[in-house]
Design a protein around this motif. Structure first.
Motif, PDB file in Angstrom:
ATOM      1  N   GLY A 112       0.872  -1.172   0.000  1.00 34.83           N
ATOM      2  CA  GLY A 112       0.000   0.000   0.000  1.00 34.83           C
ATOM      3  C   GLY A 112       0.909   1.222   0.000  1.00 34.83           C
TER       4      GLY A 112
ATOM      5  N   GLY B 267       4.010   0.586   2.548  1.00 35.50           N
ATOM      6  CA  GLY B 267       5.055  -0.298   2.017  1.00 35.50           C
ATOM      7  C   GLY B 267       5.761   0.308   0.819  1.00 35.50           C
TER       8      GLY B 267
ATOM      9  N   ILE C 272       6.129  -7.986  -0.624  1.00 33.11           N
ATOM     10  CA  ILE C 272       5.120  -9.032  -0.873  1.00 33.11           C
ATOM     11  C   ILE C 272       3.743  -8.411  -0.663  1.00 33.11           C
ATOM     12  CG2 ILE C 272       4.237 -11.298  -0.101  1.00 33.11           C
ATOM     13  CD1 ILE C 272       7.074 -11.606  -0.809  1.00 33.11           C
TER      14      ILE C 272
ATOM     15  N   ARG D  51      -0.702  -8.944  -1.473  1.00 34.06           N
ATOM     16  CA  ARG D  51      -1.760  -9.858  -1.938  1.00 34.06           C
ATOM     17  C   ARG D  51      -2.373  -9.422  -3.258  1.00 34.06           C
ATOM     18  NH1 ARG D  51      -4.455 -10.069   3.885  1.00 34.06           N
ATOM     19  NH2 ARG D  51      -5.332  -8.153   3.042  1.00 34.06           N
TER      20      ARG D  51
ATOM     21  N   CYS E   4      -7.088  -0.005   0.815  1.00 35.83           N
ATOM     22  CA  CYS E   4      -7.258   1.382   1.256  1.00 35.83           C
ATOM     23  C   CYS E   4      -6.536   2.337   0.304  1.00 35.83           C
ATOM     24  CB  CYS E   4      -6.696   1.493   2.668  1.00 35.83           C
ATOM     25  SG  CYS E   4      -7.020   3.056   3.437  1.00 35.83           S
TER      26      CYS E   4
ATOM     27  N   ALA F  76      -8.765   8.877  -2.110  1.00 32.34           N
ATOM     28  CA  ALA F  76      -8.830  10.041  -3.002  1.00 32.34           C
ATOM     29  C   ALA F  76      -7.460  10.701  -3.125  1.00 32.34           C
ATOM     30  CB  ALA F  76      -9.842  11.036  -2.470  1.00 32.34           C
TER      31      ALA F  76
ATOM     32  N   GLY G 152       1.737 -12.402  -3.136  1.00 28.59           N
ATOM     33  CA  GLY G 152       1.618 -13.521  -2.211  1.00 28.59           C
ATOM     34  C   GLY G 152       1.057 -13.048  -0.894  1.00 28.59           C
TER      35      GLY G 152
ATOM     36  N   GLN H  15       0.851  -3.684   6.778  1.00 32.10           N
ATOM     37  CA  GLN H  15      -0.320  -4.442   6.324  1.00 32.10           C
ATOM     38  C   GLN H  15      -1.620  -3.665   6.327  1.00 32.10           C
ATOM     39  OE1 GLN H  15       0.800  -7.745   9.223  1.00 32.10           O
ATOM     40  NE2 GLN H  15      -0.527  -8.798   7.792  1.00 32.10           N
TER      41      GLN H  15
ATOM     42  N   SER I  34     -16.216  11.632   1.867  1.00 29.40           N
ATOM     43  CA  SER I  34     -16.283  10.235   2.227  1.00 29.40           C
ATOM     44  C   SER I  34     -16.909  10.160   3.608  1.00 29.40           C
ATOM     45  CB  SER I  34     -14.873   9.644   2.229  1.00 29.40           C
ATOM     46  OG  SER I  34     -14.924   8.286   2.561  1.00 29.40           O
TER      47      SER I  34
ATOM     48  N   ALA J 147     -13.202   0.968   1.373  1.00 29.16           N
ATOM     49  CA  ALA J 147     -12.024   0.303   1.966  1.00 29.16           C
ATOM     50  C   ALA J 147     -11.918   0.733   3.425  1.00 29.16           C
ATOM     51  CB  ALA J 147     -10.757   0.673   1.200  1.00 29.16           C
TER      52      ALA J 147
ATOM     53  N   LYS K 290      -4.472  10.306   6.369  1.00 33.02           N
ATOM     54  CA  LYS K 290      -3.472  11.281   5.919  1.00 33.02           C
ATOM     55  C   LYS K 290      -2.230  10.625   5.326  1.00 33.02           C
ATOM     56  CE  LYS K 290      -5.370  15.114   7.655  1.00 33.02           C
ATOM     57  NZ  LYS K 290      -5.257  15.503   9.037  1.00 33.02           N
TER      58      LYS K 290
ATOM     59  N   VAL L 183      -1.055  10.207   2.361  1.00 28.53           N
ATOM     60  CA  VAL L 183      -0.320  10.850   1.261  1.00 28.53           C
ATOM     61  C   VAL L 183       0.596  11.950   1.789  1.00 28.53           C
ATOM     62  CG1 VAL L 183      -0.575  12.180  -0.877  1.00 28.53           C
ATOM     63  CG2 VAL L 183      -2.124  10.274  -0.390  1.00 28.53           C
TER      64      VAL L 183
HETATM   65  C1  LIG Z   1     -12.452   6.188   1.144  1.00 25.66           C
HETATM   66  C2  LIG Z   1     -11.068   6.586   1.524  1.00 25.66           C
HETATM   67  C3  LIG Z   1     -10.594   7.838   1.177  1.00 25.66           C
HETATM   68  C4  LIG Z   1      -9.298   8.213   1.518  1.00 25.66           C
HETATM   69  N1  LIG Z   1      -8.858   9.445   1.138  1.00 25.66           N
HETATM   70  C5  LIG Z   1      -7.614   9.832   1.470  1.00 25.66           C
HETATM   71  C6  LIG Z   1      -7.138  11.102   1.076  1.00 25.66           C
HETATM   72  O1  LIG Z   1      -7.858  11.870   0.418  1.00 25.66           O
HETATM   73  N2  LIG Z   1      -5.868  11.459   1.429  1.00 25.66           N
HETATM   74  C7  LIG Z   1      -5.063  10.626   2.150  1.00 25.66           C
HETATM   75  O2  LIG Z   1      -3.924  10.993   2.434  1.00 25.66           O
HETATM   76  N3  LIG Z   1      -5.501   9.422   2.555  1.00 25.66           N
HETATM   77  C8  LIG Z   1      -6.747   9.012   2.236  1.00 25.66           C
HETATM   78  N4  LIG Z   1      -7.196   7.800   2.651  1.00 25.66           N
HETATM   79  C9  LIG Z   1      -6.342   7.029   3.561  1.00 25.66           C
HETATM   80  C10 LIG Z   1      -5.181   6.363   2.864  1.00 25.66           C
HETATM   81  O3  LIG Z   1      -5.725   5.599   1.848  1.00 25.66           O
HETATM   82  C11 LIG Z   1      -4.375   5.537   3.864  1.00 25.66           C
HETATM   83  O4  LIG Z   1      -3.709   6.394   4.757  1.00 25.66           O
HETATM   84  C12 LIG Z   1      -3.354   4.643   3.186  1.00 25.66           C
HETATM   85  O5  LIG Z   1      -3.864   4.065   2.040  1.00 25.66           O
HETATM   86  C13 LIG Z   1      -2.863   3.555   4.107  1.00 25.66           C
HETATM   87  O6  LIG Z   1      -1.903   2.805   3.417  1.00 25.66           O
HETATM   88  P1  LIG Z   1      -1.341   1.447   4.015  1.00 25.66           P
HETATM   89  O7  LIG Z   1      -0.238   1.032   3.123  1.00 25.66           O
HETATM   90  O8  LIG Z   1      -1.062   1.592   5.466  1.00 25.66           O
HETATM   91  O9  LIG Z   1      -2.561   0.411   3.923  1.00 25.66           O
HETATM   92  P2  LIG Z   1      -3.176  -0.377   2.684  1.00 25.66           P
HETATM   93  O10 LIG Z   1      -3.385   0.499   1.531  1.00 25.66           O
HETATM   94  O11 LIG Z   1      -4.351  -1.112   3.229  1.00 25.66           O
HETATM   95  O12 LIG Z   1      -2.050  -1.407   2.268  1.00 25.66           O
HETATM   96  C14 LIG Z   1      -1.790  -2.598   2.964  1.00 25.66           C
HETATM   97  C15 LIG Z   1      -1.387  -3.638   1.944  1.00 25.66           C
HETATM   98  O13 LIG Z   1      -0.923  -4.791   2.623  1.00 25.66           O
HETATM   99  C16 LIG Z   1      -1.416  -5.939   1.969  1.00 25.66           C
HETATM  100  N5  LIG Z   1      -1.389  -7.030   2.932  1.00 25.66           N
HETATM  101  C17 LIG Z   1      -1.998  -7.075   4.151  1.00 25.66           C
HETATM  102  N6  LIG Z   1      -1.700  -8.220   4.776  1.00 25.66           N
HETATM  103  C18 LIG Z   1      -0.880  -8.905   3.953  1.00 25.66           C
HETATM  104  C19 LIG Z   1      -0.221 -10.178   4.035  1.00 25.66           C
HETATM  105  N7  LIG Z   1      -0.366 -10.971   5.113  1.00 25.66           N
HETATM  106  N8  LIG Z   1       0.564 -10.583   3.007  1.00 25.66           N
HETATM  107  C20 LIG Z   1       0.710  -9.804   1.920  1.00 25.66           C
HETATM  108  N9  LIG Z   1       0.106  -8.584   1.773  1.00 25.66           N
HETATM  109  C21 LIG Z   1      -0.662  -8.162   2.780  1.00 25.66           C
HETATM  110  C22 LIG Z   1      -2.823  -5.528   1.517  1.00 25.66           C
HETATM  111  O14 LIG Z   1      -3.280  -6.373   0.492  1.00 25.66           O
HETATM  112  C23 LIG Z   1      -2.551  -4.089   1.057  1.00 25.66           C
HETATM  113  O15 LIG Z   1      -2.171  -4.032  -0.291  1.00 25.66           O
HETATM  114  C24 LIG Z   1      -8.472   7.354   2.281  1.00 25.66           C
HETATM  115  C25 LIG Z   1      -8.947   6.091   2.619  1.00 25.66           C
HETATM  116  C26 LIG Z   1     -10.230   5.703   2.244  1.00 25.66           C
HETATM  117  C27 LIG Z   1     -10.713   4.332   2.614  1.00 25.66           C
END
Ligand SMILES: Cc1cc2nc3c(=O)[nH]c(=O)nc-3n(C[C@H](O)[C@H](O)[C@H](O)COP(=O)(O)OP(=O)(O)OC[C@H]3O[C@@H](n4cnc5c(N)ncnc54)[C@H](O)[C@@H]3O)c2cc1C
Length: 352
Positions: free
Chosen positions: A11, A14, A31, A33, A39, A44, A166, A194, A251, A290, A320, A322
């Motif tokens: 995401g 990562g 790695i 999935r 998310c 946006a 994976g 994750q 949202s 998400a 937040k 981004v």
């Molecule tokens: C509707 C909505 C609107 C948003 N709007 C904004 C915005 O305008 N501005 C902003 O800054 N943020 C926004 N966000 C928030 C932003 O999306 C998050 O802060 C960010 O995406 C989090 O990233 P992450 O990598 O922590 O999580 P994620 O994006 O959830 O990434 C985690 C990744 O890990 C993978 N994963 C999990 N477990 C495993 C495993 N065991 N093995 C392999 N892979 C695994 C998942 O498949 C996923 O790809 C919004 C969120 C939503 C839901």
């Protein structure tokens, strides 16, 4: 296969960390999935320096925002692709106490407000938006095309044999003083990024993850005046113009969700939120949902596991990711590679 760092999850967290580690000459394997609606893929991507119903400057804004701008521009230049769209945000007040608070803030927190706000007289088209109480315009704002950034990051990693699809189960990770092993991969350290499932693993089951679901719509309308708006317009719900009368809108914040998928109630909640300030009639052309990874609002947590020094954590970007993510990923990389300290307010070991 031997790598320096194994990252779980591609995401925003990562991906940002992978860029920082690669920049420091480290061999990285991410790695993921590869699911369609994570998310980061649904987000946006809006960067808004002053936010919330309390109309407050975002956490550590003067550090996080300039760092994020520099980071995305650098990656854009390196890859010859555009991800960050510099767009002003028109922020409308919803109630009178926000007007009052804003006037106070401009004086009391001038250093956290002035750099991000336009001096131009505030205007929105009253035929398109309900604007009874006025507002202000943020100049240092915009949105990241997060899916495009993730795709480009994935390709960049693939070219370096640094990405694999994976599911990594923490139970299958063997860790000792020498290093760690997962399947046929040996690494110096593993970082769990994750998202909302951050505590569904044996190393970090003590972390208080408070996932908050959000739904987001794409809409179309035939209103010429609305189509002329180029700014993101926000009134605790937002409308992001995509061109040709198309908009992304969102949202809601749902802490009682049953699953991660889009729901009729979520669609209704977003439609109501937006209709409170966006006047034209519209039709919904897409609807996604998400779960945001929330630990303590949007204040992410990073650092090594209290016992297993080769196991680390990057999570809790909340809404937040981004804006806050690039600075925080940089700090985690400095810590992992060079042993630099982590700021107290970010450090897992000092807070959990
Ligand atoms: C509707 C909505 C609107 C948003 N709007 C904004 C915005 O305008 N501005 C902003 O800054 N943020 C926004 N966000 C928030 C932003 O999306 C998050 O802060 C960010 O995406 C989090 O990233 P992450 O990598 O922590 O999580 P994620 O994006 O959830 O990434 C985690 C990744 O890990 C993978 N994963 C999990 N477990 C495993 C495993 N065991 N093995 C392999 N892979 C695994 C998942 O498949 C996923 O790809 C919004 C969120 C939503 C839901």
């Amino acid at each position: 296969m031997k790598v320096d760092y194994l990252i779980v999850g591609q995401g925003l967290a990562g991906s940002l960390l992978a860029w920082q580690l690669l920049e420091r000459g480290q061999r990285v394997l991410v790695i993921d999935r590869d699911e369609p609606d994570t998310c980061s893929k649904v987000a946006a991507g809006i960067v808004s320096p002053i936010t919330g119903s309390r109309i407050a400057p975002s956490w550590r804004i003067n550090e996080f925002l300039p760092f994020a701008h520099q980071f995305y521009w650098k990656i854009e230049e390196q890859l010859g692709e555009k991800f960050f769209h510099h767009t002003r945000i028109a922020r409308l007040f919803r109630e009178e106490k926000q007007q009052v608070r804003w006037e106070k803030l401009k004086v009391e927190q001038a250093e956290n407000i002035t750099p991000y706000v336009s001096d131009d007289p505030f205007q929105v088209d009253n035929a398109v938006f309900h604007n009874d109480l006025g507002g202000f315009e943020m100049s240092q704002a915009g949105w990241l095309d997060v899916p495009a950034f993730l795709r480009a990051t994935q390709l960049h990693l693939l070219e370096r044999l640094g990405f694999a699809i994976g599911k990594l189960n923490a139970e299958d990770v063997n860790v000792d003083h020498e290093g760690l092993k997962w399947k046929n991969i040996e690494a110096k350290s593993i970082i769990f990024a994750q998202g909302w499932e951050g505590n569904r693993n044996r190393f970090f089951d003590f972390m208080p993850m408070n996932g908050t679901k959000g739904e987001i719509l794409e809409i179309e309308c035939n209103d010429v005046a609305a189509a002329a708006e180029t700014r993101i317009v926000n009134r605790e719900g937002w409308v992001l113009p995509l061109g040709n009368g198309k908009f992304r809108v969102g949202s809601n914040y749902d802490r009682e969700f049953e699953n991660a998928g889009p729901t009729e109630a979520g669609k209704q909640a977003v439609t109501e939120r937006v209709s409170q300030f966006f006047k034209p009639e519209f039709s919904v052309t897409d609807h996604r949902a998400a779960i945001r990874p929330v630990i303590r609002q949007s204040r992410a947590v990073i650092g090594r596991h209290p016992e297993f020094v080769r196991v680390a954590f990057f999570n809790g970007l909340g809404s937040k990711g981004v804006m806050n993510g690039p600075f925080i990923a940089n700090q985690l990389a400095e810590h992992l590679v060079y042993g630099e300290p982590i700021d107290d307010d970010l450090d897992l070991r000092k807070n959990y």
